[in-house]
Design an enzyme around this catalytic site. Sequence first.
Site, PDB file in Angstrom:
ATOM      1  N   HIS A  86       0.850  -1.201   0.000  1.00  0.00           N
ATOM      2  CA  HIS A  86       0.000   0.000   0.000  1.00  0.00           C
ATOM      3  C   HIS A  86       0.886   1.251   0.000  1.00  0.00           C
ATOM      4  O   HIS A  86       1.962   1.256   0.619  1.00  0.00           O
ATOM      5  CB  HIS A  86      -0.912  -0.009   1.231  1.00  0.00           C
ATOM      6  CG  HIS A  86      -1.985   1.026   1.160  1.00  0.00           C
ATOM      7  ND1 HIS A  86      -1.750   2.338   1.480  1.00  0.00           N
ATOM      8  CD2 HIS A  86      -3.265   0.954   0.756  1.00  0.00           C
ATOM      9  CE1 HIS A  86      -2.874   3.030   1.300  1.00  0.00           C
ATOM     10  NE2 HIS A  86      -3.804   2.216   0.849  1.00  0.00           N
ATOM     11  N   GLU A 157      -4.028   2.121  -7.575  1.00  0.00           N
ATOM     12  CA  GLU A 157      -4.343   3.134  -6.564  1.00  0.00           C
ATOM     13  C   GLU A 157      -3.449   4.339  -6.767  1.00  0.00           C
ATOM     14  O   GLU A 157      -2.372   4.429  -6.149  1.00  0.00           O
ATOM     15  CB  GLU A 157      -4.075   2.579  -5.156  1.00  0.00           C
ATOM     16  CG  GLU A 157      -5.163   1.728  -4.599  1.00  0.00           C
ATOM     17  CD  GLU A 157      -5.380   2.031  -3.107  1.00  0.00           C
ATOM     18  OE1 GLU A 157      -6.531   2.098  -2.699  1.00  0.00           O
ATOM     19  OE2 GLU A 157      -4.395   2.228  -2.388  1.00  0.00           O
TER      20      GLU A 157
HETATM   21  P1  PGA Z   1      -9.603   6.033   0.249  1.00  0.00           P
HETATM   22  O1  PGA Z   1      -8.382   5.052   0.553  1.00  0.00           O
HETATM   23  O2  PGA Z   1     -10.760   5.175  -0.218  1.00  0.00           O
HETATM   24  O3  PGA Z   1      -9.881   6.696   1.580  1.00  0.00           O
HETATM   25  O4  PGA Z   1      -9.165   6.977  -0.789  1.00  0.00           O
HETATM   26  C1  PGA Z   1      -8.081   4.011  -0.312  1.00  0.00           C
HETATM   27  C2  PGA Z   1      -6.839   3.334   0.169  1.00  0.00           C
HETATM   28  O5  PGA Z   1      -5.880   4.028   0.549  1.00  0.00           O
HETATM   29  O6  PGA Z   1      -6.760   2.096   0.196  1.00  0.00           O
END
Ligand code: PGA
Length: 242
Positions: A86, A157
């Site tokens: 992440h 992401e």
């Molecule tokens: P968010 O976070 O939905 O608050 O943007 C996603 C993540 O960091 O996994």
Amino acid sequence: MNKLIIANWKMNPATVEEAVALAKAEDHEGLVICPPFPFLEAVGHAITKATLGAQDAFVESSGAYTGEVSPEELKSLGVQYVIVGHSERRRLGETDELIAKKMAAVAALGLTPILCVGENRAEHDAGKSEEIIRRQLEIDLSLVASGQSLVAIIAYEPVWAISTEPNAQADTPENAVRMINYLRQATRDKRQEIKFIYGGSVTATNAAAFLSHPELSGALVGGASLKPNEMAIILKAASHYV
Ligand code: PGA
């Protein structure tokens, strides 16, 4: 198969009682709940429909690694999915080389890694998004790619889209699809069963716009996963599309 929603609670909530209440309020087929480590066992007991996930795992199975948690320990609590790489862990110093070892350790145990890749704002603005995620992918998958068939989830992401970033804004569904097609193309020669999902400011308002695209197998949800009312709408959208 219905779309998969991954609830990444991050370092929330503060107490086990709140965690159990939140898990019971969200418990749903097709949902993977990733609570903080100390709450895994209680959340595992509280859910009957959702699946248990962890937010990280270490690369070794046991030994002198103060503060780390092994994939074996997670598996013994009923964990089936593990988020790996992440951006909030990368920011704390986690390298692609370490992420590659984590991918291999998690996959070797039969757990499903949820690998997060994504460019930051400066890289995005410089037009380097594809280059960055390709490089991350190459290293992150380098230890599982040889010989081993991998069941995994890869989340696109973009760091700039994560809701806690300054001026965060969700990516457009069209660009998320484009980037996921790019990731799919970049992994097509591997003997792997990979699902691709999007993460970054997914909310009750925009979930359907992402999940309606067949290229996306689901979404990784951070902030909104702490709000059962929002999650109910996101999960409804997820079960609407296949
Ligand atoms: P968010 O976070 O939905 O608050 O943007 C996603 C993540 O960091 O996994």
